[in-house]
Every structure is written in C-alpha cells, then in structure tokens.
Design a protein around this motif. Structure first.
Motif, PDB file in Angstrom:
ATOM      1  N   HIS A  99       0.813  -1.235   0.165  1.00  0.00           N
ATOM      2  CA  HIS A  99       0.024   0.010   0.114  1.00  0.00           C
ATOM      3  C   HIS A  99       1.046   1.290  -0.135  1.00  0.00           C
ATOM      4  N   GLU A 119      -3.127   3.034  -5.716  1.00  0.00           N
ATOM      5  CA  GLU A 119      -2.799   2.830  -4.110  1.00  0.00           C
ATOM      6  C   GLU A 119      -2.148   1.711  -3.741  1.00  0.00           C
ATOM      7  N   PHE A 120      -2.186   0.704  -4.608  1.00  0.00           N
ATOM      8  CA  PHE A 120      -1.383  -0.444  -4.363  1.00  0.00           C
ATOM      9  C   PHE A 120      -0.344  -0.779  -5.376  1.00  0.00           C
TER      10      PHE A 120
END
Lengths: 274, 129, 81
Positions: A99, A119-120
């Motif tokens: 993350h 986001e990842f």
C-alpha cells in the motif's frame, strides 16, 4: 586432476617464456607490427576520412566488414541468451502488494489478484525494504548517464569513445533503473518487444548503410558513395557514414546488454529481477 | 652484466603476461566449479588482449588522436602509438562480454536441472546407477 | 609511460587474478573479478590505448560484474574450490 593441470601449465608456460627471446623488446618503435600498415593508417586518416581519432576511423571505415560481423556476433549472443533462458510460463505463486500511502505489505493468494491501481504497488516475492534514497538518486542519475552515453557515441570522432562504449553505457543506465527500482519499472520504460526490435534495427542500420553504398554505385561500405545524397564532398561523406554506422552499433549493443541482463537476473521469466 | 639488465627490462612485461595467461588456463583445467572455469576463461582472454595491446605500444609515443586543424601538416607515424591492435581488441572485449553472458545462461540452465554447479557432483548425477 | 607504475599495477593484476580464482565464495569472486578488470583498464590507459581502456572500464568492470552478480544470485554462492 590438479597435478596434471599444474604440469601442463608449467610446461606450456616454460615454452612460451622460452619463445619471448625472439620478440622485439617491449615498446620498441621499430617493431615489425608498427612500421607497415599502421603508418599508412596514421598518415591517411585525416586526408581520407577527416576523423582525428584514428581508432574510430580504422574501426568503422578501413575495417568496416570486421566491425559489421562483430556486431552480428553480439546480436547472435543476445538471441542465444533469449533462446536458452526465456520461459513463457507464468509463475503461479502468490503475489505481494504494498500500500503506497502506509507501506503495509499485503500477501495475496492467487486467483484473487486485484486490478492495478495507484494505491497498491506490486512488489517482488524476495521482499526488500523500500528505500527512498536509493530509488530517487538512481532516478535522477539515469538521464545524465544517458546524456553522457549519447555524447560518447556522437563525439567518438574526436575523443575516445564510439558505438560500443556508448551503447554499453546506455544499456547500463537501464540496468541501473532495473536494479534500483524493480524489473517491472524498467520493463515499463522499455519493453521486451522494443528491446528485441532494437537489437535487429542496429544491425539493419549498419548493413543498410553498406547496401546503400552499393545502390549509389560504389563498393559495399564505401561511404564516399553517400556524398550525392548528403550533399557534401567525399571526405565529409566518409565522416558522416562512420557516424551512422556507430549509431547502429550503439543501438545493437544497448539492446543486447538489456536483454541479457533481463533474462539472466529473472531466470527468463522477465517478471521480477534482483 | 648490462646486457642482462637490458634484456630483463625489455622483456619482463611479456613474462608477467605469460604468468597471467597460465593462471587463467590453470583455473580452466583444475577448478571444478563451472563459474570458476568461466572466470579462468575471462582471465585468459584479457591476458591475450593485454599482449596484443602491448605490441602496439611505443616508448615516447602519444595516444593515436591526431591534431585536426585546417592546414594540417604531415603526421610522423613514429610519434603515435600503433592504433591497429587497439581496433582489433576493442571489438574483442565487447564480444567477450556477450559470450560471457551466454556462458552464464548455460550455467543457469545446468543449475536449474542439476541443482549444483560443481562438475564432480553433476557427473555423479549423470552416471547410471 | 612510467615503468614503475606499470610494474606495480601488473603485480596487482596478478594478485587480483589469483585471488579471484582462489576465493571460496562466488560473490567475492565476482567483486575480485571486477577489481581485476578495473586494474587491467588502468594498465591499458598507461599504455596509451585510451579507447580500449574506456571499453574495458564500461564493459569489464561495469556490465560484466552485473551479469556475474545476477547469475550468482540466481544460482548459488557455494563453491568447493
């Protein structure tokens, strides 16, 4: 085996040491290697090609065939590495994601791989800690390395350098990105397909310039034939022909270095590197 | 006595090159690890390149990059180091690194199959029981 | 061309070569081999072969060491001799 090896080595070494008696003494200006052909090249390099660096002039003009087939050897080595190592099977292990905002690592079972999002970030299975300094310093350094490599290729006429060295430095800048980030970043910048097309394009540029010389009515790799399309005199045309050939060599060498590194460091999977 | 000194000063470089070459060939023959054999091969290769480059060396000569001015005068070849061995060896170095890459790829293939890089252990696995 | 410098570097090259084939760890072997290549490049620079030494500095000491480390990483560091 060690004893046999040692005996062979000592015998061959003694034979070679005995044969040094007949050599000219070291650094002798009148040794046979330095008087005949080399003197001709040194005298004629500027009047015939207008390239002050005699090594570049001999490499790309007087011995153009030699360099062309050396480039083909490098191309074949790249292909050989690809054929030996490349695996097209996907690795069916679990994958790891990080993350971006918090740095938490997620371990995700297969079949449940999420879509790519900002986001990842996918990370390698051999997990290494996130290092801000190494990543950013290498990212800032890479354009300057590439600029230097282009200078080395283009300025090979007047200073040490040329296609081989510049190509290796260009390849090393991409390898630097692959080591400091991960291989996915480097493959995002220059994909496997592009690398393999570039490998062939370099050899094509070299032999294409040679073939163009035939079409213009001269011998293969006689760059003086290009003077009619470049609108210069024959000597300048030779200089520009050498530059074109060096560009071809640089492209091939760069692509082969990247391809060999990618295949070696990922064992042919080309998904995650060192 | 002074003849001997001149002979040694003129030839000691060649002797050291031959020692380096023999180190390489010994590693290729006697070492059992495949990667060590490759290192031996590379040492052998570089020592031969070193020998070639040293043939072109001239005492009191300068590097083979000429002065490029509009009214260029005659070049005196004895003042410049012989560029021909440099050209031959420059390409040999780049070819040597790509062949080193292919050799490492072969070593990786062997490791994938036999899980070892030692020659005697591979032979033990290949020998029929 | 300074012959004292030449002799010292030649002896260092031979020491690095013996070290590279005798060390019992392949990663150490990779680094010693890089040092060997770099000393060789210095030797060629002393002899006036600037193009050759430039090539060796970028190829032998740079990319070749990277290939070596990558191969050792994907196989094993263990060696018996």
């Amino acid at each position: 085996m060690k004893a046999i090896g040692l005996i062979i080595v000592v015998l061959v070494g003694a034979l070679l040491l005995y044969s040094t008696e007949d050599f000219p003494s070291w650094g002798d200006p009148a040794s046979p290697a330095s008087v005949h052909v080399a003197a001709h090249h040194l005298k004629k390099a500027i009047p015939e090609t207008s390239v002050p660096n005699v090594v570049t002039a001999v490499l790309a003009d007087y011995r153009g065939y030699d360099t062309m087939f050396e480039t083909s050897v490098i191309f074949c080595a790249g292909l050989g590495c690809f054929v030996l190592l490349r695996l097209f099977k996907k690795r069916d292990d679990d994958s790891y994601y990080r993350h971006v905002a918090t740095g938490i690592t997620l371990h995700i079972k297969k079949d449940k791989i999420p879509d790519a999002s900002s986001e990842f970030e996918r990370i390698d299975t051999l997990w290494t800690p996130y290092d801000l300094i190494v990543k950013n310093v290498c990212r800032i350094l890479a354009p300057f390395v590439q600029l230097f490599a282009l200078y080395v290729i283009a300025h090979g006429h007047h200073s040490p350098g040329g296609g081989f060295q510049g190509g290796v430095i260009l390849g090393a800048s991409v390898i630097l990105i692959a080591i400091s980030h991960d291989m996915r970043t480097a493959l995002g910048r220059i994909s496997e397909k592009t690398v393999h097309i570039l490998m062939a394009v370099g050899v094509l540029i070299y032999s294409g310039i040679g073939a163009l010389c035939i079409l213009m009515g001269r011998n293969f790799l006689d760059y003086a034939a290009l003077s009619r399309i470049l609108f210069t005199d024959k000597i300048e045309a030779r200089s520009l022909g050498i530059f074109g050939v060096e560009v071809g060599v640089g492209i091939t060498v760069m692509a082969v270095m990247i391809s060999i590194y990618n295949n070696l460091s990922s064992e042919g999977r080309q998904d995650e590197g060192l | 006595m002074s003849d001997l000194v001149v002979a040694v000063l003129g030839k000691y470089n060649y002797w050291l090159y031959i020692i380096l070459m023999m180190i390489g060939i010994y590693a290729m023959i006697a070492k059992k690890n495949l990667i060590k054999k490759l290192v031996g091969m590379n040492i052998f290769q570089t020592s031969i390149i070193l020998f070639y480059v040293s043939i072109g060396c001239k005492k009191g000569g300068t590097i083979p990059i000429l002065e490029h001015s509009p009214g260029h005068h005659m070049v005196e070849p004895a003042h410049y180091i012989n560029p021909l061995p440099h050209v031959l060896m420059l390409t040999a170095i780049v070819v040597s690194v790509s062949t080193f890459g292919v050799a490492l790829a072969l070593a990786l293939k062997i490791y994938r199959k036999h899980k070892t890089l030692e020659e005697d252990e591979i032979l033990m696995q290949l020998r029929p029981e | 061309m300074i012959w004292e410098l030449d002799l010292v570097i030649l002896i260092l090259v031979i020491i690095a070569a013996i070290g590279a084939i005798q060390v019992k760890d392949l990663l150490g072997c990779a680094i010693l081999f890089g040092a060997y290549s770099f000393l060789m490049c210095l030797l060629w620079a002393i002899m006036g072969a600037v193009d050759v030494s430039f090539t060796e500095a970028s190829v032998g000491a740079g990319v070749s060491t990277v290939f070596f480390v990558a191969a050792v990483f994907r196989t094993t560091r263990r060696t018996k001799d």
